[in-house]
Design a protein around this motif. Sequence first.
Motif, mmCIF file in Angstrom:
data_model
loop_
_atom_site.group_PDB
_atom_site.id
_atom_site.type_symbol
_atom_site.label_atom_id
_atom_site.label_comp_id
_atom_site.label_asym_id
_atom_site.label_seq_id
_atom_site.Cartn_x
_atom_site.Cartn_y
_atom_site.Cartn_z
ATOM 1 N N HIS A 56 0.984 -1.162 -0.135
ATOM 2 C CA HIS A 56 -0.049 0.125 0.125
ATOM 3 C C HIS A 56 0.856 1.186 0.156
ATOM 4 C CE1 HIS A 56 -3.624 -2.468 1.141
ATOM 5 N NE2 HIS A 56 -4.272 -1.500 0.364
ATOM 6 N N ALA A 57 1.853 1.187 0.881
ATOM 7 C CA ALA A 57 2.767 2.335 1.052
ATOM 8 C C ALA A 57 3.383 2.870 -0.479
ATOM 9 C CB ALA A 57 3.823 2.130 1.866
ATOM 10 N N TRP A 58 3.745 1.835 -1.092
ATOM 11 C CA TRP A 58 4.377 2.064 -2.515
ATOM 12 C C TRP A 58 3.217 2.603 -3.427
ATOM 13 C CZ3 TRP A 58 3.830 0.927 -7.583
ATOM 14 C CH2 TRP A 58 4.860 1.335 -8.541
ATOM 15 N N ALA A 59 1.879 2.275 -3.319
ATOM 16 C CA ALA A 59 0.796 2.785 -4.492
ATOM 17 C C ALA A 59 0.549 4.132 -3.698
ATOM 18 C CB ALA A 59 -0.187 1.705 -4.442
ATOM 19 N N PHE A 60 0.311 4.088 -2.453
ATOM 20 C CA PHE A 60 -0.163 5.220 -1.832
ATOM 21 C C PHE A 60 0.947 5.887 -1.212
ATOM 22 C CE2 PHE A 60 -3.898 3.067 -2.214
ATOM 23 C CZ PHE A 60 -4.879 3.766 -2.846
ATOM 24 N N VAL A 61 1.857 6.585 -1.614
ATOM 25 C CA VAL A 61 2.967 7.181 -0.957
ATOM 26 C C VAL A 61 2.657 8.098 0.263
ATOM 27 C CG1 VAL A 61 5.005 8.545 -1.529
ATOM 28 C CG2 VAL A 61 3.882 7.487 -3.366
ATOM 29 N N PRO A 62 3.226 7.810 1.448
ATOM 30 C CA PRO A 62 2.952 8.711 2.481
ATOM 31 C C PRO A 62 2.974 10.203 2.309
ATOM 32 C CG PRO A 62 4.415 6.935 3.129
ATOM 33 C CD PRO A 62 4.320 6.810 1.660
ATOM 34 N N VAL A 63 1.939 10.797 3.251
ATOM 35 C CA VAL A 63 1.889 12.231 2.713
ATOM 36 C C VAL A 63 3.119 12.753 3.100
ATOM 37 C CG1 VAL A 63 0.720 14.454 3.437
ATOM 38 C CG2 VAL A 63 -0.431 12.091 3.061
ATOM 39 N N GLY A 65 6.662 13.609 -24.463
ATOM 40 C CA GLY A 65 7.568 13.355 -23.350
ATOM 41 C C GLY A 65 9.285 13.796 -23.634
ATOM 42 N N THR A 66 8.999 15.135 -24.320
ATOM 43 C CA THR A 66 10.306 15.711 -24.714
ATOM 44 C C THR A 66 10.201 17.033 -24.066
ATOM 45 O OG1 THR A 66 9.403 16.353 -26.722
ATOM 46 C CG2 THR A 66 10.754 14.628 -26.910
ATOM 47 N N GLY A 67 11.401 17.357 -23.677
ATOM 48 C CA GLY A 67 11.855 18.703 -23.356
ATOM 49 C C GLY A 67 11.215 18.871 -22.061
ATOM 50 N N ALA A 68 11.165 20.149 -21.180
ATOM 51 C CA ALA A 68 10.693 20.392 -19.899
ATOM 52 C C ALA A 68 9.274 20.563 -19.879
ATOM 53 C CB ALA A 68 11.556 21.712 -19.405
ATOM 54 N N GLY A 69 8.749 20.613 -18.636
ATOM 55 C CA GLY A 69 7.420 20.569 -18.399
ATOM 56 C C GLY A 69 6.906 19.681 -17.263
ATOM 57 N N GLN A 112 8.001 8.554 -13.172
ATOM 58 C CA GLN A 112 6.960 7.574 -13.394
ATOM 59 C C GLN A 112 8.122 6.314 -13.653
ATOM 60 O OE1 GLN A 112 3.996 7.373 -16.316
ATOM 61 N NE2 GLN A 112 3.211 5.336 -15.554
ATOM 62 N N SER A 113 8.945 6.547 -14.847
ATOM 63 C CA SER A 113 9.596 5.479 -15.304
ATOM 64 C C SER A 113 10.882 5.141 -14.359
ATOM 65 C CB SER A 113 10.389 6.016 -16.546
ATOM 66 O OG SER A 113 10.849 7.079 -16.660
ATOM 67 N N ALA A 114 10.952 6.331 -13.397
ATOM 68 C CA ALA A 114 12.054 5.965 -12.267
ATOM 69 C C ALA A 114 11.513 5.365 -11.109
ATOM 70 C CB ALA A 114 12.660 7.312 -12.005
ATOM 71 N N SER A 115 9.981 5.338 -10.984
ATOM 72 C CA SER A 115 9.194 4.654 -9.847
ATOM 73 C C SER A 115 9.060 5.719 -8.701
ATOM 74 C CB SER A 115 9.649 3.426 -9.386
ATOM 75 O OG SER A 115 9.566 2.467 -10.458
ATOM 76 N N GLU A 116 9.426 6.859 -8.961
ATOM 77 C CA GLU A 116 9.022 7.955 -8.058
ATOM 78 C C GLU A 116 7.943 8.537 -7.895
ATOM 79 O OE1 GLU A 116 13.840 9.834 -8.699
ATOM 80 O OE2 GLU A 116 12.099 10.918 -9.650
ATOM 81 N N MET A 117 7.064 7.730 -7.097
ATOM 82 C CA MET A 117 5.450 7.967 -7.032
ATOM 83 C C MET A 117 5.449 9.366 -6.490
ATOM 84 S SD MET A 117 4.022 5.903 -8.882
ATOM 85 C CE MET A 117 2.315 6.281 -8.788
#
Lengths: 279, 256
Positions: B35-42, B204-208, B217-222
């Motif tokens: 759960h903690a992975w899917a719902f990152v703690p606040v 998925g290119t450039g800044a924004g 997302q691809s680095a799994s940094e939820m």
Amino acid sequence: MAARLALYVNEEETVEAAGGTLSIRGLCKSYALEDRQVSVLKDIQLDIKPGHFVCIVGPSGCGKSTLLRLIVGLDSDYAGEILLDGARITAPSLDRGIVFQDHRLFPWMRLDENIALALLNHDYPKAEKERRVAEYIRLVNLTGFEKARPHQLSGGMAQRAAIARALVNEPRILLLDEPLGALDALTRVYLQKELQRIWMERRVTMIMVTHDVEEAVYLGDEIIVMDAHPGRIKRSIKIPLPHPRDRASSPLQDIREEILNELTATSPEPDHLEEAVRI
Amino acid sequence: MMKPARRIFGLLTGLAVPLLCVGAWELASRQSAAHAWAFVPVNEVWRSFWALLNNGDLALNFLASLRSMLTGLILGSLLGIAVGALMGVSRIANILIGPLYHMVRQVPLMGWMPLMGLWFGTGTFSKNLMVVVAVFYPMVLHTYEGIRNAEKHHLEVAQVFCFTRWQTFVQVSLLDALPSIFTGFLNALAFAWVATVGSELLFGTGAGLGSLMLIAQSASEMEVVIVCIVAIGVTGCLMNYGIGRIRKWLLGWRYM
Ligand SMILES: Nc1ncnc2c1ncn2[C@@H]1O[C@H](COP(=O)(O)OP(=O)(O)OP(=O)(O)O)[C@@H](O)[C@H]1O
Ligand SMILES: [Mg+2]
């Protein structure tokens, strides 16, 4: 009556031939309502000499506004002829001005801008335009409200602004559709006098629709009494009295009575009776 | 005008449900490790937010998105008003462009993606173009309708004063259409922001903010993904509020 009136000599034949003779011949106008044609004006014959003041009275819905719209050139879909100096009217011209029944000021513009807009297609210099705008604002007693927007004006003030906007063009023929109907009694009398003054000074031809018979006989050289369903001219009464007139004079009162009788006389069907009484 | 106390009360009430959601979120994250992975703690999201704020990543990507959106908004609006106005005043233009416009409008924005990528690559141009198109649709529609519904009485005044077609358009039709154009702009603004983030997510290119989200997302940094989502939502919300105020102020006379 006609004989008696003739005693009050006229001064109206003095009008110079500036042009602007309006003649309406066999004018018919009908609107398509659902699948049937409703006849609104039927066989209107009218001759108006330049510089005359003509008042039109008649029950609500008898086609007075429609007639003015046709004369000003907003609607060219009619049968018969409306001729100005012999040429058929097909489009509006700066020679003909109109004050609509509602003021029709542009809500996004200030009062002076609204009036100046009428001069858009005149090529006066800027200063001259400004002078005229100020002059006509003064004429309708709205000095001090130049920067007001229409929603900040009362109904009567807005109507006066609309009158100024129509006059600032100095048209040769001015059509007025119940211009003073929404005003209080004092302002109305004041503007009647002003209209008369402008008319006498400039000799503009004025055609005014009104519900106020007293106003009509005070201002008009000729009163056109209309009847409804279909709209037609019932009677035309000339008033060969000089201007400015005395409202209380007995000949005027007599004519007023006569017109009121005319308007209420014919035993109309119930729904017309109500309209007639309004006048 | 509301009293300050009432405004604060209103604001607090408005925040109640979002706060409840945050609470539920936190509760969910404490259930288990999965759960903690899917719902990152606040508090982790909060930490990530501060980190992104301090190293300038958030500002950089936010400004890039904002710029992309504004570019699209300005170009799309001008183009949309021009085309809508043309359709509004000219019967022929309406007959020529109208059907094509209504057909093209049915295709969801995403539907153009493959073609745009093929024709113009996945760079800034394509991203901007997506936003321009998103803004273009509602602007055309509302400008057209505004001009078509211009007060007939006002147009008659223009006729009586012998305005040319151009004068009538500039002095009357366009101004009568202004409230409608503003409504269109309000819609367009919402679309523009969504389209900006969407185009970043897709190309998925450039800044924004969208690109930042994609990378996270691809680095799994939820937690970064969530910071981005909140930032996107809050920005959109603030912009709607802002334009609503501007609209009210500009068209004050209509509301009196
Ligand atoms: N655009 C239109 N389409 C259909 N019928 C119309 C239209 N304009 C006016 N009419 C009809 O024409 C008739 C005359 O209308 P008009 O406005 O000229 O009357 P009016 O004499 O000015 O009345 P009032 O004194 O109430 O202003 C009315 O019966 C009205 O229903
Ligand atoms: Mg009328």
